[in-house]
Design a protein around this motif. Sequence first.
Motif, PDB file in Angstrom:
ATOM      1  N   GLU A 147      20.215  80.630  51.011  1.00 39.40           N
ATOM      2  CA  GLU A 147      19.822  80.576  52.421  1.00 39.40           C
ATOM      3  C   GLU A 147      18.469  81.251  52.632  1.00 39.40           C
ATOM      4  N   VAL A 148      18.209  82.339  51.916  1.00 38.97           N
ATOM      5  CA  VAL A 148      16.900  82.994  52.008  1.00 38.97           C
ATOM      6  C   VAL A 148      15.800  82.026  51.578  1.00 38.97           C
ATOM      7  N   VAL A 149      16.015  81.371  50.437  1.00 41.53           N
ATOM      8  CA  VAL A 149      15.019  80.416  49.941  1.00 41.53           C
ATOM      9  C   VAL A 149      14.892  79.244  50.900  1.00 41.53           C
ATOM     10  N   PHE A 158       7.567  79.354  51.557  1.00 42.64           N
ATOM     11  CA  PHE A 158       7.828  79.008  50.163  1.00 42.64           C
ATOM     12  C   PHE A 158       7.515  77.535  49.915  1.00 42.64           C
ATOM     13  N   ARG A 159       7.201  77.222  48.670  1.00 44.12           N
ATOM     14  CA  ARG A 159       7.025  75.830  48.286  1.00 44.12           C
ATOM     15  C   ARG A 159       8.357  75.095  48.411  1.00 44.12           C
ATOM     16  N   PRO A 160       8.347  73.771  48.500  1.00 45.17           N
ATOM     17  CA  PRO A 160       9.589  73.012  48.640  1.00 45.17           C
ATOM     18  C   PRO A 160      10.364  72.939  47.321  1.00 45.17           C
ATOM     19  N   VAL A 161      11.079  74.018  47.017  1.00 47.53           N
ATOM     20  CA  VAL A 161      11.911  74.054  45.820  1.00 47.53           C
ATOM     21  C   VAL A 161      13.368  73.872  46.223  1.00 47.53           C
ATOM     22  N   ASP A 162      14.206  73.523  45.268  1.00 46.26           N
ATOM     23  CA  ASP A 162      15.629  73.374  45.530  1.00 46.26           C
ATOM     24  C   ASP A 162      16.261  74.766  45.611  1.00 46.26           C
ATOM     25  N   PRO A 163      16.816  75.164  46.754  1.00 49.80           N
ATOM     26  CA  PRO A 163      17.355  76.520  46.921  1.00 49.80           C
ATOM     27  C   PRO A 163      18.466  76.860  45.940  1.00 49.80           C
ATOM     28  N   ASP A 164      19.367  75.919  45.682  1.00 53.36           N
ATOM     29  CA  ASP A 164      20.494  76.204  44.799  1.00 53.36           C
ATOM     30  C   ASP A 164      20.037  76.419  43.357  1.00 53.36           C
ATOM     31  N   THR A 165      19.005  75.703  42.953  1.00 53.76           N
ATOM     32  CA  THR A 165      18.453  75.903  41.614  1.00 53.76           C
ATOM     33  C   THR A 165      17.697  77.221  41.539  1.00 53.76           C
ATOM     34  N   ALA A 166      16.973  77.550  42.597  1.00 56.28           N
ATOM     35  CA  ALA A 166      16.191  78.781  42.621  1.00 56.28           C
ATOM     36  C   ALA A 166      17.070  80.022  42.480  1.00 56.28           C
ATOM     37  N   GLY A 211       5.033  81.645  41.642  1.00 57.74           N
ATOM     38  CA  GLY A 211       5.437  80.245  41.657  1.00 57.74           C
ATOM     39  C   GLY A 211       6.119  79.814  42.940  1.00 57.74           C
ATOM     40  N   LEU A 212       6.680  80.788  43.695  1.00 55.84           N
ATOM     41  CA  LEU A 212       7.474  80.428  44.856  1.00 55.84           C
ATOM     42  C   LEU A 212       6.661  80.371  46.148  1.00 55.84           C
ATOM     43  N   LEU A 213       5.729  81.280  46.320  1.00 54.19           N
ATOM     44  CA  LEU A 213       4.966  81.316  47.566  1.00 54.19           C
ATOM     45  C   LEU A 213       4.120  80.052  47.730  1.00 54.19           C
ATOM     46  N   ASN A 214       4.025  79.589  48.934  1.00 53.05           N
ATOM     47  CA  ASN A 214       3.329  78.345  49.227  1.00 53.05           C
ATOM     48  C   ASN A 214       1.833  78.616  49.385  1.00 53.05           C
ATOM     49  N   ARG A 215       1.132  78.596  48.261  1.00 53.31           N
ATOM     50  CA  ARG A 215      -0.304  78.829  48.270  1.00 53.31           C
ATOM     51  C   ARG A 215      -0.921  78.023  47.141  1.00 53.31           C
TER      52      ARG A 215
END
Length: 226
Positions: A147-149, A158-166, A211-215
């Motif tokens: 949920e945080v992700v 954050f970049r559009p990553v899959d939360p459950d995988t993260a 890798g996670l931050l959207n930049r």
Amino acid sequence: MSSPSKEPIALRQRRKEARPQELLDAALALFVEKGFAATRSEEVAARAGVSKGTLYLYYPSKEELFKAVIRESLGSKIAEGREGLDKHQGPMADLLVWLMREWWMRLGLTPAGGIMKIMLAEARNFPDIAAFYVDEVIDPSCNMLAEVVRRGVASGEFRPVDPDTAVHVLIGPILHMVLHQYSIGACGLDLGPKKQPEAVIELHMELLFKGLLNRPRDDGMPRVDA
């Protein structure tokens, strides 16, 4: 001035109210020390200073006692983390760092961390307890971190990553440190993450956020999917 006849009754009442926690503390120490299968109920009762019959008044079986230990030592802390998520108003990155540090300080560095090692070693032989552990610990903690992700992705932080995988990327290093602490580390061998666990967490978070931050991606950083 209190009546002498009433004072022992009050003391006995306080003792009775404290007894469940005393039993859980004794059980946690023995389970971590010996494992679930090898720990006997009478040992727990003896360490808590009560009879086996008294133990069964509160916890009818060793399985129920272990479930209560899981709920008290891990489940309650995860619920507190969820409350922190529900109240948080700032960046998700700040909350994520707080959750990871708190997890290590309140679980990884305490005897509660030993429960995770027990589950990996003995869950296959006790499927009912394994299912309970999934319901009380694994699912709630994974759902909370996901949920945080998810919120970070939705806000654009954050970049559009899959939360459950993260989630698995997030918890992997800390689980490794806990298992090390209650296996090789428990043998007195000063190796690996036992030396500087906080430094491991800090570096893990630094690498994660790269890798996670959207930049914009650092041109010097290789692509996994290249």
